[in-house]
Write a protein that holds these residues in place. Structure first.
Motif, short mmCIF file in Angstrom:
data_model
loop_
_atom_site.label_atom_id
_atom_site.label_comp_id
_atom_site.label_asym_id
_atom_site.label_seq_id
_atom_site.Cartn_x
_atom_site.Cartn_y
_atom_site.Cartn_z
N SER A 42 0.83 -1.21 0.00
CA SER A 42 0.00 0.00 0.00
C SER A 42 0.87 1.26 0.00
N LEU A 43 1.96 1.25 0.75
CA LEU A 43 2.84 2.41 0.79
C LEU A 43 3.48 2.67 -0.57
N VAL A 44 3.89 1.60 -1.24
CA VAL A 44 4.46 1.75 -2.58
C VAL A 44 3.40 2.29 -3.54
N HIS A 45 2.19 1.74 -3.45
CA HIS A 45 1.10 2.17 -4.33
C HIS A 45 0.76 3.64 -4.11
N ALA A 46 0.98 4.13 -2.89
CA ALA A 46 0.67 5.52 -2.55
C ALA A 46 1.79 6.48 -2.93
N GLY A 47 2.88 5.96 -3.47
CA GLY A 47 3.98 6.82 -3.90
C GLY A 47 5.23 6.73 -3.06
N GLY A 48 5.22 5.87 -2.05
CA GLY A 48 6.42 5.66 -1.26
C GLY A 48 7.37 4.71 -1.96
N ALA A 49 8.44 4.37 -1.29
CA ALA A 49 9.44 3.49 -1.91
C ALA A 49 9.99 2.50 -0.89
N VAL A 50 10.15 1.27 -1.36
CA VAL A 50 10.86 0.23 -0.61
C VAL A 50 12.13 -0.08 -1.37
N HIS A 51 13.26 0.16 -0.76
CA HIS A 51 14.56 -0.18 -1.35
C HIS A 51 15.11 -1.42 -0.65
N ALA A 52 15.72 -2.28 -1.40
CA ALA A 52 16.29 -3.49 -0.83
C ALA A 52 17.71 -3.67 -1.34
N ALA A 53 18.58 -4.13 -0.46
CA ALA A 53 19.97 -4.43 -0.81
C ALA A 53 20.11 -5.93 -0.96
N TYR A 54 20.72 -6.36 -2.05
CA TYR A 54 20.92 -7.78 -2.33
C TYR A 54 22.41 -8.07 -2.46
N ASP A 55 22.85 -9.05 -1.72
CA ASP A 55 24.21 -9.57 -1.87
C ASP A 55 24.08 -10.80 -2.76
N GLY A 56 24.33 -10.59 -4.04
CA GLY A 56 23.94 -11.61 -5.02
C GLY A 56 22.42 -11.59 -5.10
N GLU A 57 21.79 -12.70 -4.76
CA GLU A 57 20.32 -12.74 -4.71
C GLU A 57 19.80 -12.79 -3.29
N ARG A 58 20.70 -12.71 -2.33
CA ARG A 58 20.30 -12.78 -0.92
C ARG A 58 19.96 -11.39 -0.39
N LEU A 59 18.78 -11.26 0.20
CA LEU A 59 18.35 -9.99 0.77
C LEU A 59 19.21 -9.66 1.99
N ALA A 60 19.84 -8.48 1.99
CA ALA A 60 20.79 -8.14 3.06
C ALA A 60 20.51 -6.77 3.68
N GLY A 61 19.42 -6.14 3.30
CA GLY A 61 19.08 -4.84 3.88
C GLY A 61 17.87 -4.28 3.17
N ALA A 62 17.18 -3.35 3.82
CA ALA A 62 16.00 -2.74 3.22
C ALA A 62 15.63 -1.48 3.97
N CYS A 63 14.90 -0.60 3.30
CA CYS A 63 14.39 0.61 3.93
C CYS A 63 13.08 1.00 3.26
N VAL A 64 12.28 1.79 3.98
CA VAL A 64 10.97 2.20 3.50
C VAL A 64 10.80 3.69 3.77
#
Length: 260
Positions: A42-64
């Motif tokens: 819903s936050l993304v749909h409303a214009g926000g952003a979710v950023h994710a950090a990937y080490d290869g394909e492994r999720l290693a960080g995120a922010c909203v």
């Protein structure tokens, strides 16, 4: 960093993985993540952003992050977490996104007792602590904050000119300043210089470990630090730095000196 990439996340599966990642960081049950996937969607749909950090394909960080009031030029970061070394990349991606949409500042909150986060926010990014909020969330039931009071320090980050906003001060100045408060461990908690331009306040070496080992002692630290911060902020100070040995520097807004 080799093999690390930062991407915005829009799809349901990706947002579900980010939600689960936050649950692991904050040690919540799988059925009750701190940021459910449907909320992130819903936050993304409303214009926000979710950023994710990937080490290869492994999720290693995120922010909203989401945008603030219309015309404010401000973004609000709801949550951020990353493995060691990836924090700057995650925040930089968030900053680039916000600047691209016209934002000039970003705000977020963090636990003021956690020295490593304070040093990252204040000393590395150059954000400034502009507000101290007592028990911001009320009781929290996750595995990191349970049993404590949820005081938070709000920081404001200049996205246009990030970095330290004030110059260095003489580290010996802190040691020469009169002590004003005693910490739960019996040593000095806070000092204030005679010119009344700086306040220094110490926090535990590792508040998260202390909270797990001795919740009552951690709460005593919480309330002791709260007393120093609320008094200083009420007198026009703001948090401008965190030293490597766990001391905040609080500086009056009209002072041009700074911190380590």
């Amino acid at each position: 960093m080799t093999g690390v990439s930062i991407r915005t996340v829009h799809d349901v599966a990706g947002l579900g993985a980010v939600s689960a990642y936050f649950g692991e960081v904050w040690r919540t049950p799988r059925t009750a993540p701190p940021y459910p996937a449907e909320v992130l969607h819903s936050l993304v749909h409303a214009g926000g952003a979710v950023h994710a950090a990937y080490d290869g394909e492994r999720l290693a960080g995120a922010c909203v992050a989401v945008f603030g009031p219309p015309g404010s030029g401000e973004v609000y970061s709801l949550v951020a977490a990353a493995e060691p070394g990836l924090g700057p990349l995650v925040k930089q991606a968030q900053r680039d996104w916000a600047l691209g949409l016209g934002a000039r500042t970003m705000r977020w909150t963090f636990d003021p007792l956690v020295a490593r986060n304070a040093r990252f926010n204040l000393a590395k990014l150059g954000a400034v602590g502009t507000e101290y909020v007592v028990d911001f969330y009320g009781p929290m039931r996750d595995g990191v904050n349970d049993g404590d009071e949820s005081d938070r320090l709000t920081v404001t980050w200049d996205l246009v000119s990030p970095g330290a906003l004030v110059g260095p001060y003489d580290p010996g100045e802190r040691g020469a300043a009169p002590a004003t408060h005693r910490a739960p461990d019996g040593a000095t908690l806070a000092r204030r210089d005679l010119a009344d331009l700086h306040v220094w306040c110490r926090v535990p070496d590792d508040a998260v470990k202390l909270r797990a080992a001795d919740p009552a002692l951690a709460l005593r630290w919480r309330r002791a630090v709260r007393e120093v911060f609320t008094e200083a902020f009420g007198q026009g100070f703001r948090a401008t730095g965190m030293s490597r040995d766990g001391w905040y520097t609080l500086t009056r807004e009209n002072d041009e000196e700074g911190t380590v």
